[in-house]
Design an enzyme around this catalytic site. Structure first.
Site, short mmCIF file in Angstrom:
data_model
loop_
_atom_site.label_atom_id
_atom_site.label_comp_id
_atom_site.label_asym_id
_atom_site.label_seq_id
_atom_site.Cartn_x
_atom_site.Cartn_y
_atom_site.Cartn_z
N HIS A 240 0.81 -1.22 0.00
CA HIS A 240 0.00 0.00 0.00
C HIS A 240 0.85 1.28 0.00
O HIS A 240 0.68 2.15 -0.83
CB HIS A 240 -0.88 0.03 1.25
CG HIS A 240 -1.76 -1.16 1.45
ND1 HIS A 240 -2.95 -1.36 0.79
CD2 HIS A 240 -1.61 -2.23 2.27
CE1 HIS A 240 -3.50 -2.48 1.20
NE2 HIS A 240 -2.72 -3.04 2.08
O1 RIB Z 1 -4.57 -0.12 4.91
C1 RIB Z 1 -3.20 -0.08 4.65
C2 RIB Z 1 -2.52 0.95 5.48
O2 RIB Z 1 -2.68 0.64 6.86
C3 RIB Z 1 -1.00 1.01 5.26
O3 RIB Z 1 -0.55 2.31 5.46
C4 RIB Z 1 -0.48 0.08 6.31
O4 RIB Z 1 0.85 0.43 6.72
C5 RIB Z 1 -1.43 0.34 7.43
O5 RIB Z 1 -0.96 1.49 8.13
#
Ligand code: RIB
Ligand code: CA
Length: 315
Positions: A240
């Site tokens: 992500h």
């Molecule tokens: O949903 C994904 C996000 O939530 C990313 O930033 C991961 O590191 C968690 O913080």
């Protein structure tokens, strides 16, 4: 022309790879890191940030600690199965030879934004608590930002923490709502694209047999892969935060369209939902460029090739 950036982060396995990607990319000039509670508590996210920068020989970069808890919610807890209790999948990195900055996260954000000759891009990879405090307490400084590129939310792919909410937004929905309403240009890199751009086990091949940084990357990916296998039945992982960083390195990697976005803060079933008005039903002015498509192959090539190059020239 390099882009000055500040990274607000809750490392966190995918944060860790995103931070390394940022430093492996000549397009970005990383001015500092600010840490926030999210994937694990603030003490761990801050220590992880310091140790990650030491791993890549960047002890020169300031790290300032911010909020450990959300603005309002008292029931936000991470799932330790995702990043591990201490946030890096149980990997223990060498301690950094320096301490966290004496300034708070918001003080560091203000100093770096005010001192920068060029407008700064703020890359937000965790819950938006620090960013909300910045825009609420220092609006004139926040207005000098070129853009906020945030990993969070979802337009059609809604949730990974609940059926309707992505973790960063869910963890501090009030902060997120404040940030979306701040009038600062925003690029929203949400689950719609991060779930399209999964990194498969074969993609990591260029890192195998690499140096110490590659080893750390692969160890954290192993832990993260186990989570994805157990949760989603796949050995491919959603990087992500790296996609948010990559969208600053090369904006062509994602296709965005402007939409009005706000955040549900009160709903029992929908707390933390990013309500993205894709069809302009509300008639409100768009306040975010929402990423809906991604060149997944190009993203994964960029991510792995840049990370693989980090060991070059290091023992
Ligand atoms: O949903 C994904 C996000 O939530 C990313 O930033 C991961 O590191 C968690 O913080
Ligand atoms: Ca994160």
């Amino acid at each position: 022309m390099t882009t000055p950036v500040i990274i607000d982060t809750d490392p966190g396995i995918d944060d860790a790879l995103a931070i390394m990607l940022a430093f492996a990319s000549p397009e970005l000039d990383v001015l500092g890191l600010t840490t926030v509670g999210g994937n694990t508590g603030l003490a761990h996210t801050t220590e992880n940030a310091l140790r990650l920068l030491h791993l890549i020989d960047r002890d020169d970069i300031p790290v300032a600690a911010g909020a450990d808890v959300p603005l309002v919610r008292r029931d936000s807890r991470p799932d330790p199965g995702v990043h591990g209790e201490e946030g890096l999948g149980g990997i223990r990195l060498e301690p950094a030879p320096r301490s966290v900055d004496s300034r708070s996260a918001v003080e560091l954000l203000v100093d770096l934004i005010e001192e920068s000759a060029d407008p700064v891009t703020l890359i937000a990879l965790g819950p938006l608590t620090n960013v909300a405090v910045l825009v609420a307490a220092f609006p004139r400084t926040a207005a000098k930002l070129d853009r906020i590129v945030l990993m969070g939310g979802g337009a059609r792919v809604l949730g990974n923490m609940t059926p309707t909410a992505e973790f960063n937004i869910w963890y501090d929905p009030d902060a997120a709502s404040r940030v979306f309403a701040a009038g600062i240009p925003i690029t929203m890199v949400g689950l719609d694209v991060t779930h399209q751009a999964l990194t498969s086990p074969g993609d990591w091949e260029p890192l195998r047999g690499g140096g110490r940084i590659a080893d750390v990357v692969l160890q954290t990916v192993d832990f993260y892969t186990d989570y994805h296998l157990q949760r989603y039945g796949t050995t491919s992982t959603a990087q992500h935060d790296s996609l948010a960083v990559a969208a600053v390195i090369d904006p062509r990697l994602v296709r965005t369209t402007p939409h009005f976005v706000d955040v549900e803060c009160a709903g029992e079933l929908t707390r933390g939902m990013t309500v993205v008005d894709l069809d302009s039903i509300l008639g409100a002015e768009p306040n975010a460029d929402v990423a809906l498509e991604v060149d997944a192959a190009a993203f994964n090539r960029l991510l792995v090739d840049r990370l693989a190059a980090l060991d070059d020239g290091r023992g």
